[in-house]
Scaffold this active site. Structure first.
Site, mmCIF file in Angstrom:
data_model
loop_
_atom_site.group_PDB
_atom_site.id
_atom_site.type_symbol
_atom_site.label_atom_id
_atom_site.label_comp_id
_atom_site.label_asym_id
_atom_site.label_seq_id
_atom_site.Cartn_x
_atom_site.Cartn_y
_atom_site.Cartn_z
ATOM 1 N N ASP A 59 -3.206 27.487 2.172
ATOM 2 C CA ASP A 59 -3.917 26.240 2.495
ATOM 3 C C ASP A 59 -3.018 25.241 3.224
ATOM 4 O OD1 ASP A 59 -5.966 27.371 0.859
ATOM 5 O OD2 ASP A 59 -5.094 26.433 -0.918
ATOM 6 N N GLU A 269 -15.939 25.849 2.892
ATOM 7 C CA GLU A 269 -14.801 25.092 2.333
ATOM 8 C C GLU A 269 -13.776 24.891 3.442
ATOM 9 O OE1 GLU A 269 -13.088 27.449 -0.823
ATOM 10 O OE2 GLU A 269 -12.455 29.028 0.539
HETATM 11 O O1 FUB Z 1 -6.217 27.612 -2.791
HETATM 12 C C1 FUB Z 1 -7.374 27.495 -3.559
HETATM 13 C C2 FUB Z 1 -8.587 27.478 -2.708
HETATM 14 O O2 FUB Z 1 -8.679 28.658 -1.948
HETATM 15 C C3 FUB Z 1 -8.628 26.381 -1.677
HETATM 16 O O3 FUB Z 1 -8.909 25.120 -2.207
HETATM 17 C C4 FUB Z 1 -9.660 26.921 -0.780
HETATM 18 O O4 FUB Z 1 -9.752 26.276 0.460
HETATM 19 C C5 FUB Z 1 -9.238 28.366 -0.662
HETATM 20 O O5 FUB Z 1 -8.235 28.544 0.299
#
Ligand code: FUB
Length: 366
Positions: A59, A269
């Site tokens: 991320d 997301e």
């Molecule tokens: O790293 C945890 C979660 O996985 C993140 O918040 C999302 O965007 C995905 O990458």
């Protein structure tokens, strides 16, 4: 984020073919780019190599502060938590900030900048953070579950881009879900984009109310406008929302909102915002179809018109990115699972992002 049941079948195949480096101390890449195979097994090639190999990182939110590149990633660890649809095995406990003086330069790990144990209201799971700078202070924005197991977004401050960061005593009022991304416009106004479906709990929120039994997905609304990211303007002190939390509307070329059933194009997301030639580029992960997509608008609140996919799926279930301009070029920071072959043990990478003369983004094959 989430783990789709049918994902595990394909992951098993991938794992057999690719890497199974279990430890976190991997210091070399075992599958070089352009490798050739001497037997019939397919060999995976990668566009870029991991930026760091002694810890797992994911991320990556990258920024340029004072001419240096700073990366604010999640710090993946093997916590021994069983995998489930809520993403409980992504049980990260602290953040390390990385920096580099050039895209191909040495990467410095500045150590622990913030720990979950130092956040008074936090329960567990420090997920994807972001950072911003204003008037001599650096702000670290982070999602973490509170003691009721509800994701909230917190903010911590420091006089240094690498921390250590001191968290505010409470989460940001009115915040929820995950993946904060803060964009500062040319006039100095800052905006936070956030939200993530499934493990990120966005689907559990309705008009400011949380329902723990909210549907795992919003698949019952296939022909309705898709659940989407949120955006809020930040207050002058960067610690609060200034005004209402709004939907980030993503529309097609006819101006119609993307539908829930439109899995290849709808938001899932990992939001990011950047500005290029006066236009606002909202970029995001389609999550369950694993693409990075972009939509363009005329102001930070949108609406944003869907333009296309700019990165094909990476190895691993999650897809998350950031985009910066550095020395006249654009770069995308992203992650995959090259080092470990495991969904929750990721490694960050960078590659150039190229645009066409009309502002559209060229497709990247990671
Ligand atoms: O790293 C945890 C979660 O996985 C993140 O918040 C999302 O965007 C995905 O990458």
């Amino acid at each position: 984020m989430n783990i789709a049941p049918n994902f595990w079948n394909s992951m098993a195949t991938i794992s057999a073919v690719f890497l199974l480096t279990a430890g976190c101390k991997t210091t070399k890449t075992t599958t070089p780019t352009n490798a050739t195979s001497t037997n019939s097994a397919p060999v995976k090639t990668y566009l870029s190599q991991p930026l760091v190999t002694d810890i797992y990182t994911a991320d990556p939110s990258a920024h340029v502060f004072n001419g240096r590149i700073y990366i604010y990633p999640s710090h993946d660890v093997e916590a021994g938590v069983k995998e489930n649809d809520n993403g409980d095995h992504f049980d990260m406990r602290d953040y390390h900030i990385l920096s580099m003086d050039d895209i191909n330069g040495k990467v410095t790990d500045h150590g622990v900048a913030l720990s979950v144990k130092d956040i008074p209201w936090a329960g567990r799971q420090l997920w994807a953070p972001d950072a911003a700078y204003k008037n001599g202070t650096y702000y670290l924005y982070f999602p973490v579950k509170d003691k009721q197991d509800i994701f909230r977004i917190g903010v911590a401050t420091s006089k240094s881009p690498t921390g250590p960061f001191k968290p505010e005593p409470q989460p940001m009022e009115g915040s929820f879900s995950i993946d904060p991304a803060v964009f500062t416009d040319d006039d100095g106004s800052s905006y936070m984009y956030f939200g993530g479906i499934w493990g990120g709990q966005l689907q559990r929120w309705n008009n400011g109310n949380y329902d723990a039994n909210g549907s795992k997905t919003d698949s019952q609304k296939e022909n309705e406008a898709a659940l989407t990211a949120k955006v809020a303007k930040l207050s002058g002190d960067m610690l609060r929302f200034d005004g209402a939390v709004r939907d980030v509307q993503i529309v097609d070329e006819q101006g119609k909102p993307l539908l829930t059933s439109d899995h290849n194009r709808r938001f899932f997301e990992g939001a990011w915002m950047h500005k290029y030639k006066g236009k606002y580029y909202f970029t995001y992960s389609t999550g369950d179809t694993h693409y990075l997509a972009y939509a363009i608008g005329d102001n930070p609140f949108g609406p944003f018109t869907y333009k296309g996919i700019f990165m094909n799926p990476v190895q691993g279930w999650t897809t998350h990115h950031s985009i910066i301009e550095f020395k006249g070029k654009s770069y995308i920071f992203y992650h995959d699972t090259q080092l470990s072959g495991k969904t929750h043990l990721r490694n960050i990478k960078v590659t150039e992002l190229k645009r066409n003369p009309d502002g559209t983004i060229q497709l990247i094959n990671p």
